[in-house]
Motif scaffolding. Structure first.
Motif, PDB file in Angstrom:
ATOM      1  N   CYS A 258      39.940  44.748  40.636  1.00  0.00           N
ATOM      2  CA  CYS A 258      41.178  44.093  41.010  1.00  0.00           C
ATOM      3  C   CYS A 258      41.259  42.755  40.279  1.00  0.00           C
ATOM      4  O   CYS A 258      40.343  41.932  40.367  1.00  0.00           O
ATOM      5  CB  CYS A 258      41.222  43.874  42.524  1.00  0.00           C
ATOM      6  SG  CYS A 258      42.763  43.141  43.107  1.00  0.00           S
ATOM      7  N   VAL A 259      42.340  42.545  39.545  1.00  0.00           N
ATOM      8  CA  VAL A 259      42.506  41.342  38.732  1.00  0.00           C
ATOM      9  C   VAL A 259      42.940  40.168  39.604  1.00  0.00           C
ATOM     10  O   VAL A 259      43.886  40.278  40.393  1.00  0.00           O
ATOM     11  CB  VAL A 259      43.544  41.582  37.616  1.00  0.00           C
ATOM     12  CG1 VAL A 259      43.741  40.341  36.775  1.00  0.00           C
ATOM     13  CG2 VAL A 259      43.113  42.755  36.746  1.00  0.00           C
ATOM     14  N   LYS A 260      42.258  39.043  39.473  1.00  0.00           N
ATOM     15  CA  LYS A 260      42.563  37.871  40.281  1.00  0.00           C
ATOM     16  C   LYS A 260      43.909  37.252  39.917  1.00  0.00           C
ATOM     17  O   LYS A 260      44.554  36.628  40.757  1.00  0.00           O
ATOM     18  CB  LYS A 260      41.446  36.830  40.131  1.00  0.00           C
ATOM     19  CG  LYS A 260      40.117  37.251  40.738  1.00  0.00           C
ATOM     20  CD  LYS A 260      40.238  37.437  42.239  1.00  0.00           C
ATOM     21  CE  LYS A 260      38.904  37.778  42.880  1.00  0.00           C
ATOM     22  NZ  LYS A 260      39.026  37.940  44.345  1.00  0.00           N
ATOM     23  N   ASP A 261      44.322  37.377  38.662  1.00  0.00           N
ATOM     24  CA  ASP A 261      45.603  36.834  38.216  1.00  0.00           C
ATOM     25  C   ASP A 261      46.512  37.987  37.805  1.00  0.00           C
ATOM     26  O   ASP A 261      46.416  38.495  36.686  1.00  0.00           O
ATOM     27  CB  ASP A 261      45.396  35.877  37.035  1.00  0.00           C
ATOM     28  CG  ASP A 261      46.687  35.199  36.601  1.00  0.00           C
ATOM     29  OD1 ASP A 261      47.740  35.514  37.187  1.00  0.00           O
ATOM     30  OD2 ASP A 261      46.632  34.367  35.683  1.00  0.00           O
ATOM     31  N   PRO A 262      47.434  38.422  38.687  1.00  0.00           N
ATOM     32  CA  PRO A 262      48.308  39.559  38.391  1.00  0.00           C
ATOM     33  C   PRO A 262      49.156  39.375  37.141  1.00  0.00           C
ATOM     34  O   PRO A 262      49.640  40.357  36.571  1.00  0.00           O
ATOM     35  CB  PRO A 262      49.194  39.654  39.641  1.00  0.00           C
ATOM     36  CG  PRO A 262      48.405  38.994  40.727  1.00  0.00           C
ATOM     37  CD  PRO A 262      47.670  37.872  40.047  1.00  0.00           C
TER      38      PRO A 262
END
Length: 234
Positions: A130-134
């Motif tokens: 899951c990417v912390k910065d969308p």
């Protein structure tokens, strides 16, 4: 510039939040051992990628080296979480005339991603992150490149709405990088494909009419206006 092909795995000797030595420069520093393989042609000031982060060598010996770590780097990467004994991926800057086995990697980490699933599949392993910065999701595409802790990997599945992606790691890679030492919940440094950033920058500038300094009238609006003008003149 790097390729994302990890040369060897080193071991953290020390992470100092305040290193007052000459090599530390009164800032944070990171000392790595087990790096003899990549230090035979090392010089002070050289760049070495540690977990995908381009850092400058400030001190080195036969088997160990030290780098300084800036506050900006600590805020964007997982380097500040490293502890003595942790393994790290290492790669020297690309030398001219060598094979380019991975992809263009700058060593400039964009953000971290959290491992949410680890699923074995025969002798390979699936990782879901899951990417912390969308905001980075437009640059992550199926079958595209991504560097994870400095390892060049191919993206498999992508979910833009939920900001996650998957990769599959083959058996050979598993034995040459640190990814298999990580567990669910751990953070991984990611660098998206910089070519995607350049393409977006250029096309966005064109569509905004940046070629003539206009910031309000888009390029598309200009084209539509010209078409209407030609139509009305007939």
């Amino acid at each position: 510039m790097f390729t994302g092909i990890v040369e060897c795995m080193g071991t953290v000797v020390e992470f100092a939040s305040l290193d007052t030595s000459a090599a530390g420069g009164n800032g944070a520093s990171l000392a790595i051992s087990g790096a003899k393989q990549i230090l035979d042609d090392c010089h002070l000031g050289d760049s070495i990628s540690i977990n995908g982060t381009c850092l400058t060598v400030t001190e080195f010996a036969e088997d160990t080296f030290k780098v300084g770590v800036a506050p900006e780097t600590l805020s964007r990467t997982n380097l500040g979480q490293l502890q003595k004994g942790d393994p790290v991926n290492l790669e020297r800057a690309l030398a001219a005339g060598h094979r380019f086995g991975g992809h263009f990697v700058q060593g400039h980490i964009d953000a971290t991603a959290e491992i949410t699933e680890i699923t074995p599949d025969a002798n390979s392993v699936w990782y879901k992150l899951c990417v912390k910065d969308p905001k980075l999701m437009p640059y992550i595409i199926p079958k595209g490149f991504i560097a994870m802790d400095g390892t060049s990997l191919t993206v498999c599945d992508v979910n833009d709405d939920e900001a996650w992606f998957t990769i599959m790691m083959i058996a050979y890679t598993q034995t040459h990088v640190i990814m298999p030492t990580k567990k669910i919940g751990d953070l991984v440094n990611i660098e998206v494909d910089m070519l995607g950033k350049y393409v977006e920058k250029v096309t966005t500038s064109i569509l905004r009419g940046a070629e003539d300094g206009s910031s309000t009238t888009s390029y598309i609006e200009k084209i539509v206006q010209r078409v209407l003008e030609r139509g009305s003149s007939k």
